[in-house]
Design an enzyme around this catalytic site. Sequence first.
Site, PDB file in Angstrom:
ATOM      1  CE1 TYR A  84       0.306   1.835   4.265  1.00 13.92           C
ATOM      2  CE2 TYR A  84       0.706  -0.510   4.547  1.00 13.92           C
ATOM      3  CZ  TYR A  84       0.786   0.786   5.024  1.00 13.92           C
ATOM      4  OH  TYR A  84       1.357   1.027   6.242  1.00 13.92           O
ATOM      5  CB  CYS A  85       1.547   4.004  -1.804  1.00  8.73           C
ATOM      6  SG  CYS A  85       0.360   4.120  -3.154  1.00  8.73           S
ATOM      7  CD  GLN A  86      -1.340   9.115   2.193  1.00  6.79           C
ATOM      8  OE1 GLN A  86      -0.441   8.532   2.784  1.00  6.79           O
ATOM      9  NE2 GLN A  86      -2.394   9.602   2.825  1.00  6.79           N
ATOM     10  N   GLY A  88      -2.397   4.680  -4.140  1.00  5.93           N
ATOM     11  CA  GLY A  88      -2.430   3.514  -5.010  1.00  5.93           C
ATOM     12  C   GLY A  88      -1.445   3.514  -6.161  1.00  5.93           C
ATOM     13  CG  PHE A 113      -2.162   4.993   5.194  1.00  6.81           C
ATOM     14  CD1 PHE A 113      -2.213   3.935   6.088  1.00  6.81           C
ATOM     15  CD2 PHE A 113      -2.029   6.271   5.706  1.00  6.81           C
ATOM     16  CE1 PHE A 113      -2.130   4.140   7.461  1.00  6.81           C
ATOM     17  CE2 PHE A 113      -1.937   6.497   7.077  1.00  6.81           C
ATOM     18  CZ  PHE A 113      -1.998   5.425   7.951  1.00  6.81           C
TER      19      PHE A 113
END
Length: 124
Positions: A84-86, A88, A113
């Site tokens: 995951y990142c902020q 996608g 996130f």
Amino acid sequence: MKFLLIIIVILLVVGIFRYFRQKNYLNVLTEDQFREGYRKAQLIDVREPQEFDRGHILGARNIPVSQMRQRLVEMRKDKPVYLYCQGGSRSARAAQLLHKKGYSDIYQLKGGFKKWTGKIKTKN
């Protein structure tokens, strides 16, 4: 004008091609689906360290996408990888890199996130 239209069409075709190719190796999961499996997997936050320190999913390791190539030795190919990142886009890039390096069981948190409602940990 005609040249601009050709460029736009080419960009659309490339984008559509990448989207469908990515669907072959990247499984995008809802938060509930992600929560069901990430404890048995390698949970990787691909954001930068300062973002990770401000808050991350409990149990996640921080391997920024910018460092992933150099840090592949920290990840196992025989266990699922939950990314995951902020939002996608960075986790999608990380998934592409992992796929090229032989990883096959790759999952991504839909919405990243910023959509996560579960437990988080922050660095004090």
